[in-house]
Design an enzyme around this catalytic site. Sequence first.
Site, short mmCIF file in Angstrom:
data_model
loop_
_atom_site.label_atom_id
_atom_site.label_comp_id
_atom_site.label_asym_id
_atom_site.label_seq_id
_atom_site.Cartn_x
_atom_site.Cartn_y
_atom_site.Cartn_z
N GLU A 106 -10.77 -40.39 40.58
CA GLU A 106 -11.43 -39.13 40.87
C GLU A 106 -11.99 -39.09 42.29
O GLU A 106 -12.23 -38.00 42.82
CB GLU A 106 -12.53 -38.83 39.85
CG GLU A 106 -13.76 -39.71 39.94
CD GLU A 106 -14.79 -39.34 38.88
OE1 GLU A 106 -15.87 -38.85 39.25
OE2 GLU A 106 -14.51 -39.55 37.68
N ASP A 138 -18.88 -30.28 38.64
CA ASP A 138 -18.85 -30.12 40.09
C ASP A 138 -17.53 -29.51 40.56
O ASP A 138 -17.30 -29.37 41.75
CB ASP A 138 -19.12 -31.45 40.80
CG ASP A 138 -18.12 -32.53 40.47
OD1 ASP A 138 -17.39 -32.39 39.47
OD2 ASP A 138 -18.06 -33.53 41.21
N GLU A 191 -12.91 -46.15 32.23
CA GLU A 191 -12.78 -45.39 33.48
C GLU A 191 -13.55 -46.03 34.63
O GLU A 191 -14.67 -46.52 34.45
CB GLU A 191 -13.29 -43.97 33.25
CG GLU A 191 -13.26 -43.06 34.45
CD GLU A 191 -13.87 -41.70 34.14
OE1 GLU A 191 -14.29 -41.03 35.10
OE2 GLU A 191 -13.93 -41.32 32.95
N TYR A 240 -27.04 -43.33 34.94
CA TYR A 240 -26.20 -42.23 35.38
C TYR A 240 -25.24 -41.84 34.26
O TYR A 240 -24.66 -42.68 33.59
CB TYR A 240 -25.39 -42.66 36.61
CG TYR A 240 -24.53 -41.55 37.19
CD1 TYR A 240 -25.09 -40.56 37.97
CD2 TYR A 240 -23.17 -41.51 36.94
CE1 TYR A 240 -24.31 -39.54 38.50
CE2 TYR A 240 -22.38 -40.50 37.46
CZ TYR A 240 -22.95 -39.51 38.24
OH TYR A 240 -22.18 -38.50 38.75
N HIS A 251 -18.36 -46.06 36.11
CA HIS A 251 -18.90 -45.52 37.37
C HIS A 251 -18.82 -46.51 38.53
O HIS A 251 -19.74 -46.59 39.35
CB HIS A 251 -20.35 -45.04 37.17
CG HIS A 251 -20.45 -43.89 36.23
ND1 HIS A 251 -21.15 -43.94 35.04
CD2 HIS A 251 -19.94 -42.63 36.29
CE1 HIS A 251 -21.06 -42.79 34.41
NE2 HIS A 251 -20.34 -41.97 35.16
N GLU A 253 -10.44 -33.99 31.35
CA GLU A 253 -11.89 -33.99 31.16
C GLU A 253 -12.38 -32.56 31.04
O GLU A 253 -11.93 -31.66 31.76
CB GLU A 253 -12.56 -34.67 32.34
CG GLU A 253 -14.08 -34.75 32.24
CD GLU A 253 -14.70 -35.49 33.41
OE1 GLU A 253 -15.89 -35.87 33.30
OE2 GLU A 253 -14.02 -35.69 34.43
#
Length: 402
Positions: free
Chosen positions: A262, A316, A236, A159, A212, A339
């Site tokens: 996020e 997104d 992150e 990913y 992730h 970002e």
Amino acid sequence: MKITNASVNICSPGRNFVTLKIETDEGIYGLGDGTLNGRELSVASYLSDHLIPCIIGRDPFQTEDIWQYLYRGAYWRRGPVTMSAIAAIDVALWDIKGKALNTPVYNLLGGKSREGVLVYAHAHGADIEEAVDDVGRHIDMGYLAVRAQSGIPGLASTYGVPKGGQPYEPAEKGLPSESRWSTEMYLRHVPKLFEKVRQQFGEDVHLLHDCHHRLTPIEAARLGKELEPYHLFWMEDPVPAELQEGFKLIREHTTTPIATGEVLNTIWDAQDLIRQQWIDYIRMTIVHAGGFTHLKKIADFAELFHVRTGCHGATDLSPVTMAAALHFDTAIHNFGIQEHMPHTAETDEVFPHHYRFHAGYMYPGDAPGLGVTLDEKLAAKYPYQRAYLPINRKLDGTLTDW
């Protein structure tokens, strides 16, 4: 001034977006983004069926009262669908306010704290060599900060690393795909990636990496410690953020800065992370955290504990949210980094905007309000297409995060 109408636009110029348009009796309208990746129609329904009827006839300048009314009045609070819908309304109201006062939104948030907004790009590759080359390509484009991800030997896909040199888009058309994952392979691989990047480009470029949410706290602590020689800007989402105390163990074992948030939606989701100083950057975004009204409270709270912002900014989120984020980033004192994933040409045509990138920084522009519009006729040419984020399973079949 009174709100006379509000409508929801769903379009897919490269990917799905949910856009709210609020109109007033003085001819001024505002735009808000309600996009929630893979759950777009739920937010659209929440807006059309439940929230829009509640705001008709209200004064759009009363942003605080309207926010509290929508949040507290439903009884059922929080969650990504609710907070994204509230954010769409809140941002559209601030857009109206800026246009009515003929000033950019950042002036309504306190004015400029900086001239430009430092942004980071995404670099990736099927292997370390390709990823290093892509870091170099982004440096040549003018970026001063780059997130680096690469494919992992032994795994068919990873990913954050698109196949075939395609632009990175997290959502995939149709039903969710499934991939295999190995934490052990990942932990062995990532330090090698950053060793190569630092050897190639030295210390001047800021480097970031996204885990992730796939690690346990002790695994994340190990990775953070092994990455210390490469001086990352941040590591992150090392672990799922639902258990805030999980970050305590990571903090105790590494000096690599930590960013998360996020997938969080309210100040209560992050209060321990911030108050205990278990993180260095809070990554909540305007669209998923209730708009300007709520995210400003989160940033002000974070400032008390030396935590800076690093708002999510993937594709997104529509150009409406990118514009909103840049106004927010320009104004708040404890900004860290933003970002930046460039949208497709089709998306930029549907959402003409005043913000721009130059030499590692982005600028919101000086147009009144947000400085972004929606070409509704062009948007109609791109109907909604079902899409989801991929799903990952460990090699034994256990479901894990992205």
